[in-house]
Design a protein around this motif. Sequence first.
Motif, mmCIF file in Angstrom:
data_model
loop_
_atom_site.group_PDB
_atom_site.id
_atom_site.type_symbol
_atom_site.label_atom_id
_atom_site.label_comp_id
_atom_site.label_asym_id
_atom_site.label_seq_id
_atom_site.Cartn_x
_atom_site.Cartn_y
_atom_site.Cartn_z
ATOM 1 N N CYS A 189 -0.192 2.364 5.291
ATOM 2 C CA CYS A 189 -2.258 2.734 5.726
ATOM 3 C C CYS A 189 -2.218 3.479 7.544
ATOM 4 C CB CYS A 189 -2.920 1.395 6.180
ATOM 5 S SG CYS A 189 -3.315 0.413 4.543
ATOM 6 N N GLU B 49 -4.394 -2.119 -0.996
ATOM 7 C CA GLU B 49 -6.182 -1.456 -0.859
ATOM 8 C C GLU B 49 -5.487 -1.324 0.941
ATOM 9 O OE1 GLU B 49 -9.335 -2.047 -1.997
ATOM 10 O OE2 GLU B 49 -8.863 -2.908 -3.737
ATOM 11 N N CYS B 50 -5.573 0.094 1.242
ATOM 12 C CA CYS B 50 -6.978 -0.426 3.124
ATOM 13 C C CYS B 50 -7.926 -0.618 2.917
ATOM 14 C CB CYS B 50 -5.891 1.060 3.294
ATOM 15 S SG CYS B 50 -4.329 1.753 3.248
ATOM 16 N N GLN B 51 -7.714 -1.287 3.711
ATOM 17 C CA GLN B 51 -8.825 -1.769 4.089
ATOM 18 C C GLN B 51 -9.266 -1.653 5.829
ATOM 19 O OE1 GLN B 51 -9.717 -5.738 2.619
ATOM 20 N NE2 GLN B 51 -9.317 -5.119 0.468
ATOM 21 N N CYS C 226 0.758 -1.369 0.201
ATOM 22 C CA CYS C 226 0.202 -0.395 -0.018
ATOM 23 C C CYS C 226 1.317 1.002 -0.346
ATOM 24 C CB CYS C 226 -0.815 0.209 1.485
ATOM 25 S SG CYS C 226 -2.270 -0.933 1.057
ATOM 26 N N CYS D 3 -3.297 -3.086 5.409
ATOM 27 C CA CYS D 3 -3.307 -3.325 3.533
ATOM 28 C C CYS D 3 -3.176 -4.529 3.567
ATOM 29 C CB CYS D 3 -1.524 -2.984 3.125
ATOM 30 S SG CYS D 3 -1.113 -2.915 2.159
ATOM 31 N N ARG E 167 -6.352 0.493 9.359
ATOM 32 C CA ARG E 167 -6.470 0.074 8.333
ATOM 33 C C ARG E 167 -5.911 -0.699 8.289
ATOM 34 N NH1 ARG E 167 -10.906 1.861 5.455
ATOM 35 N NH2 ARG E 167 -11.938 2.973 6.655
#
Length: 169
Positions: free
Chosen positions: A30, A40-42, A26, A36, A34
């Motif tokens: 992040c 994507e940062c989730q 990421c 990675c 959050r």
Amino acid sequence: DGPATVCRGTIEDGAPLFACAPEVPCSPECPQGRGCVDGECQLLPAVDVAVSNTGACALLQDGTVTCWGSLFDGRTALRPTTQLVSDVVALSLAPVQNKICVVRSNGELWCWGSAFSQTAPTRVANIVDAVDVAVGDSHQCVVRSNGKVSCWGLNMDGQLGNGTTTTAT
């Protein structure tokens, strides 16, 4: 040297099924709360959740708190919003009043919300051994590390359990 390989999988009918792919980092890193996943940062997995009439908060795996709905500083968040406190091990929201309290890993209690007239997390004095918290609309209680319960706030119905109907701070 290329990127690391990440394998994820499940077990189906007793046999592992794995998919491996190069790890996608990421960028930028992040933010707190959050992680990675596939570049994507989730939002991290939740370990606890608390709800009120107008919002909800989740305690995430990394000890941060994220809230949505009516926040404690007068804003409304339609998506999870990370709160400014970390190392949290327990949380509680008031059912109706706009307030939240959290216990940090060091035993400190932090509370905030418009019902406290505090829009930012504020440490509650003289509590350094909390392990759990419960927040009512007009009072709060903590379980201390010695197993004793301490409550304070309004007490018109004896909700503090101290044998009186006198408000305590």
